[in-house]
Design a protein around this motif. Structure first.
Motif, PDB file in Angstrom:
ATOM      1  N   ASN A  87     -15.508  -2.337   6.252  1.00 43.08           N
ATOM      2  CA  ASN A  87     -15.605  -1.707   7.833  1.00 43.08           C
ATOM      3  C   ASN A  87     -15.567  -3.000   8.632  1.00 43.08           C
ATOM      4  OD1 ASN A  87     -16.204   0.858   7.098  1.00 43.08           O
ATOM      5  ND2 ASN A  87     -18.292   0.337   6.531  1.00 43.08           N
ATOM      6  N   GLU A  88     -14.677  -4.205   8.233  1.00 42.74           N
ATOM      7  CA  GLU A  88     -14.423  -5.147   9.065  1.00 42.74           C
ATOM      8  C   GLU A  88     -13.111  -4.999   9.761  1.00 42.74           C
ATOM      9  OE1 GLU A  88     -14.839  -8.434   6.664  1.00 42.74           O
ATOM     10  OE2 GLU A  88     -16.890  -8.261   6.190  1.00 42.74           O
ATOM     11  N   ALA A  89     -12.400  -3.998   9.326  1.00 41.40           N
ATOM     12  CA  ALA A  89     -11.025  -3.458   9.847  1.00 41.40           C
ATOM     13  C   ALA A  89     -10.780  -2.000   9.494  1.00 41.40           C
ATOM     14  CB  ALA A  89      -9.791  -4.450   9.003  1.00 41.40           C
ATOM     15  N   ASP A  90     -10.163  -1.510  10.484  1.00 42.26           N
ATOM     16  CA  ASP A  90     -10.017   0.058  10.383  1.00 42.26           C
ATOM     17  C   ASP A  90      -8.763   0.150   9.465  1.00 42.26           C
ATOM     18  OD1 ASP A  90     -11.639   0.797  12.867  1.00 42.26           O
ATOM     19  OD2 ASP A  90     -10.222  -0.545  13.957  1.00 42.26           O
ATOM     20  N   ILE A  91      -7.845  -0.528   9.347  1.00 45.85           N
ATOM     21  CA  ILE A  91      -6.601  -0.374   8.305  1.00 45.85           C
ATOM     22  C   ILE A  91      -6.281  -1.687   7.815  1.00 45.85           C
ATOM     23  CG2 ILE A  91      -5.738   1.838   9.415  1.00 45.85           C
ATOM     24  CD1 ILE A  91      -3.346   0.225  10.755  1.00 45.85           C
ATOM     25  N   GLY A  92      -5.780  -1.554   6.693  1.00 52.99           N
ATOM     26  CA  GLY A  92      -5.150  -2.774   6.178  1.00 52.99           C
ATOM     27  C   GLY A  92      -3.583  -2.735   5.693  1.00 52.99           C
ATOM     28  N   ILE A  93      -2.780  -3.585   5.888  1.00 53.23           N
ATOM     29  CA  ILE A  93      -1.140  -3.637   5.547  1.00 53.23           C
ATOM     30  C   ILE A  93      -1.019  -4.729   4.587  1.00 53.23           C
ATOM     31  CG2 ILE A  93       1.039  -3.996   6.321  1.00 53.23           C
ATOM     32  CD1 ILE A  93      -0.003  -2.701   8.915  1.00 53.23           C
ATOM     33  N   VAL A  94      -0.170  -4.189   3.061  1.00 54.44           N
ATOM     34  CA  VAL A  94      -0.186  -5.101   2.077  1.00 54.44           C
ATOM     35  C   VAL A  94       1.310  -4.825   1.713  1.00 54.44           C
ATOM     36  CG1 VAL A  94      -2.570  -5.580   1.544  1.00 54.44           C
ATOM     37  CG2 VAL A  94      -1.505  -3.768   0.572  1.00 54.44           C
ATOM     38  N   PRO A  95       1.975  -5.749   0.929  1.00 53.19           N
ATOM     39  CA  PRO A  95       2.957  -5.416   0.140  1.00 53.19           C
ATOM     40  C   PRO A  95       2.711  -4.775  -1.236  1.00 53.19           C
ATOM     41  CG  PRO A  95       2.365  -7.747   0.028  1.00 53.19           C
ATOM     42  CD  PRO A  95       1.434  -7.077   1.026  1.00 53.19           C
ATOM     43  N   VAL A  96       3.790  -3.748  -1.484  1.00 57.77           N
ATOM     44  CA  VAL A  96       3.528  -2.990  -2.863  1.00 57.77           C
ATOM     45  C   VAL A  96       4.598  -3.132  -3.736  1.00 57.77           C
ATOM     46  CG1 VAL A  96       4.224  -0.741  -1.995  1.00 57.77           C
ATOM     47  CG2 VAL A  96       2.532  -1.069  -3.584  1.00 57.77           C
ATOM     48  N   GLU A  97       5.841  -3.350  -3.123  1.00 53.14           N
ATOM     49  CA  GLU A  97       6.824  -3.697  -4.107  1.00 53.14           C
ATOM     50  C   GLU A  97       8.126  -4.441  -3.402  1.00 53.14           C
ATOM     51  OE1 GLU A  97       9.151  -0.240  -5.563  1.00 53.14           O
ATOM     52  OE2 GLU A  97       8.475   0.989  -3.943  1.00 53.14           O
ATOM     53  N   ASN A  98       8.867  -5.073  -4.070  1.00 54.19           N
ATOM     54  CA  ASN A  98       9.923  -5.768  -3.542  1.00 54.19           C
ATOM     55  C   ASN A  98      11.235  -5.567  -4.420  1.00 54.19           C
ATOM     56  OD1 ASN A  98      11.592  -8.783  -4.080  1.00 54.19           O
ATOM     57  ND2 ASN A  98      11.131  -8.373  -1.928  1.00 54.19           N
ATOM     58  N   SER A  99      12.386  -5.494  -3.474  1.00 51.69           N
ATOM     59  CA  SER A  99      13.299  -5.140  -4.347  1.00 51.69           C
ATOM     60  C   SER A  99      14.130  -6.083  -5.264  1.00 51.69           C
ATOM     61  CB  SER A  99      14.728  -4.745  -3.359  1.00 51.69           C
ATOM     62  OG  SER A  99      14.934  -5.977  -2.650  1.00 51.69           O
ATOM     63  N   ILE A 100      13.680  -7.261  -5.334  1.00 51.66           N
ATOM     64  CA  ILE A 100      14.083  -8.254  -6.485  1.00 51.66           C
ATOM     65  C   ILE A 100      13.064  -8.638  -7.333  1.00 51.66           C
ATOM     66  CG2 ILE A 100      14.755 -10.568  -6.611  1.00 51.66           C
ATOM     67  CD1 ILE A 100      15.803 -10.805  -4.071  1.00 51.66           C
ATOM     68  N   GLU A 101      11.912  -8.910  -7.120  1.00 50.23           N
ATOM     69  CA  GLU A 101      10.637  -9.135  -7.862  1.00 50.23           C
ATOM     70  C   GLU A 101       9.848  -7.923  -8.432  1.00 50.23           C
ATOM     71  OE1 GLU A 101       9.387 -12.567  -9.251  1.00 50.23           O
ATOM     72  OE2 GLU A 101      11.489 -12.372  -9.143  1.00 50.23           O
ATOM     73  N   GLY A 102      10.047  -6.812  -7.859  1.00 51.88           N
ATOM     74  CA  GLY A 102       9.259  -5.391  -8.283  1.00 51.88           C
ATOM     75  C   GLY A 102       7.979  -5.337  -7.704  1.00 51.88           C
ATOM     76  N   SER A 103       7.112  -4.528  -8.453  1.00 55.70           N
ATOM     77  CA  SER A 103       5.863  -4.185  -7.976  1.00 55.70           C
ATOM     78  C   SER A 103       4.786  -5.443  -7.706  1.00 55.70           C
ATOM     79  CB  SER A 103       4.883  -3.188  -8.639  1.00 55.70           C
ATOM     80  OG  SER A 103       5.753  -2.045  -8.736  1.00 55.70           O
ATOM     81  N   VAL A 104       3.910  -5.491  -6.781  1.00 55.71           N
ATOM     82  CA  VAL A 104       2.927  -6.486  -6.431  1.00 55.71           C
ATOM     83  C   VAL A 104       1.979  -6.214  -7.353  1.00 55.71           C
ATOM     84  CG1 VAL A 104       1.547  -7.712  -4.694  1.00 55.71           C
ATOM     85  CG2 VAL A 104       3.899  -6.982  -4.251  1.00 55.71           C
ATOM     86  N   GLY A 105       1.390  -6.804  -8.335  1.00 56.00           N
ATOM     87  CA  GLY A 105       0.725  -6.336  -9.446  1.00 56.00           C
ATOM     88  C   GLY A 105      -0.968  -6.021  -8.907  1.00 56.00           C
ATOM     89  N   VAL A 106      -1.183  -7.244  -7.775  1.00 51.16           N
ATOM     90  CA  VAL A 106      -2.568  -7.389  -7.538  1.00 51.16           C
ATOM     91  C   VAL A 106      -2.977  -6.207  -6.514  1.00 51.16           C
ATOM     92  CG1 VAL A 106      -1.865  -8.799  -5.867  1.00 51.16           C
ATOM     93  CG2 VAL A 106      -4.417  -8.635  -6.556  1.00 51.16           C
ATOM     94  N   THR A 107      -1.953  -5.718  -5.660  1.00 44.15           N
ATOM     95  CA  THR A 107      -2.034  -4.774  -4.942  1.00 44.15           C
ATOM     96  C   THR A 107      -2.243  -3.276  -5.588  1.00 44.15           C
ATOM     97  OG1 THR A 107      -0.892  -5.532  -3.114  1.00 44.15           O
ATOM     98  CG2 THR A 107      -0.903  -3.119  -3.128  1.00 44.15           C
ATOM     99  N   LEU A 108      -1.388  -3.079  -6.776  1.00 44.66           N
ATOM    100  CA  LEU A 108      -1.549  -2.107  -7.737  1.00 44.66           C
ATOM    101  C   LEU A 108      -2.991  -1.872  -8.219  1.00 44.66           C
ATOM    102  CD1 LEU A 108       1.621  -1.661  -9.733  1.00 44.66           C
ATOM    103  CD2 LEU A 108       1.001  -0.798  -7.375  1.00 44.66           C
ATOM    104  N   ASP A 109      -3.529  -3.045  -8.846  1.00 47.03           N
ATOM    105  CA  ASP A 109      -4.864  -3.005  -9.356  1.00 47.03           C
ATOM    106  C   ASP A 109      -5.848  -2.874  -8.298  1.00 47.03           C
ATOM    107  OD1 ASP A 109      -3.747  -3.852 -11.626  1.00 47.03           O
ATOM    108  OD2 ASP A 109      -4.260  -5.818 -11.509  1.00 47.03           O
TER     109      ASP A 109
END
Length: 292
Positions: free
Chosen positions: A49-71
């Motif tokens: 509850n230190e932020a109302d929303i968050g924004i993070v990358p989930v996938e890139n067209s070259i490198e594919g998915s962002v593993g840490v975000t999926l976890d």
């Protein structure tokens, strides 16, 4: 509204946040950004509850998915409420000139997206990873032999020279970011039996929606995944992404991340998920949101 975003100022996550605000809250002035050190901190800021929303990358067209975000999507009780697709233009930034460069800094995803460029132009340079591209730009201000791979905007923010532009290995470079909030206690995002049917419903609009779920098959048998995916195929529901990630239990054990077209409030989507449920050991509904 407080938004948790990967910092420092000038990161691509920062850019994604500005694009989302322009689209969703163009006239809002009561917005502040909480710059976080990494993706874990970004999720924690929302969960705590230190932020109302968050924004993070989930996938890139070259490198594919962002593993840490999926976890982190699996580990935390959050709901995806939107997505932003950002065109990525990597630049080589430095206080010095090209012939001075001995060290190249950037986030691992950016380094991966520029792998061939680095190999061709700086085969002997030392490569160092940083928490974000903007962090790399900030560090590159210290010495002329250091260069950062970051956005053009970062050059102006940190007083660096733009030595080269569009250095990513593929011109069509885009990253999809997700916008998420903390899941409310009344929501039921992990179904453990088919009698549970309380689902977060988005307002119906004419815009196309995407729904994201995580499924774990705890019964290893031939055709298990085929049977599960058949529930979508027979209803002509278009799967936009499917990916496996290690469950971290034992080697060869996986969870599946599935995105598909449709809103969870649609009858056909509800029917598909109710039929997927008994075939899965766990199903987590991450949310439905407008598809960009």
């Amino acid at each position: 509204m407080i938004i948790g975003v990967l910092g420092p100022r000038g990161s691509y996550s920062d850019k994604a946040t500005q694009l989302w605000l322009t689209r969703e809250h163009p006239f809002s002035k009561d917005v502040s950004l909480k710059y976080c050190g990494d993706f874990i901190d970004t999720f924690d800021s929302v969960v705590n509850n230190e932020a109302d929303i968050g924004i993070v990358p989930v996938e890139n067209s070259i490198e594919g998915s962002v593993g840490v975000t999926l976890d982190l999507l699996l580990e935390h009780d959050i709901q995806i409420i939107g997505e932003v697709v950002v065109p990525i233009e990597h630049c080589l930034l430095s206080k010095g000139e090209i012939e001075d460069i001995r060290v190249i800094l950037s986030h691992p995803q950016a380094l991966g997206q520029c792998r061939q460029f680095i190999k061709s132009h700086f085969p002997h340079a030392e490569i160092r990873t940083t928490g974000s591209t903007s962090h790399a730009a900030k560090l590159a201000t210290e010495f002329e032999e250091m260069a950062a791979i970051a956005s053009r905007e970062s050059a102006g923010m940190y007083g660096l020279n733009v030595l080269l532009c569009d250095i990513q290995d593929c011109n069509n470079n885009h990253t999809r970011f997700i916008v998420f909030r903390k899941k409310q206690e009344i929501d039921d995002i992990i179904w453990k039996n088919r009698d549970k049917n309380t689902i977060e419903q988005n307002d119906k609009t004419s815009l196309p929606h995407r729904t994201s779920i995580i499924v774990y098959l705890d019964r290893d048998r031939p055709g298990a995944l085929y049977d599960l995916l058949g529930e979508f195929a027979t209803r002509k529901i278009n799967l936009t992404r499917i990916e496996s990630r290690p469950s971290k239990r034992i080697l060869g054990d996986y969870v599946f991340y599935i995105d598909f077209a449709g809103n969870i409030s649609d009858t056909i989507i509800k029917d598909a998920l109710n039929n997927v449920l008994p075939k899965a050991g766990m199903m987590k509904v991450l949310g439905s949101y407008v598809m960009m």
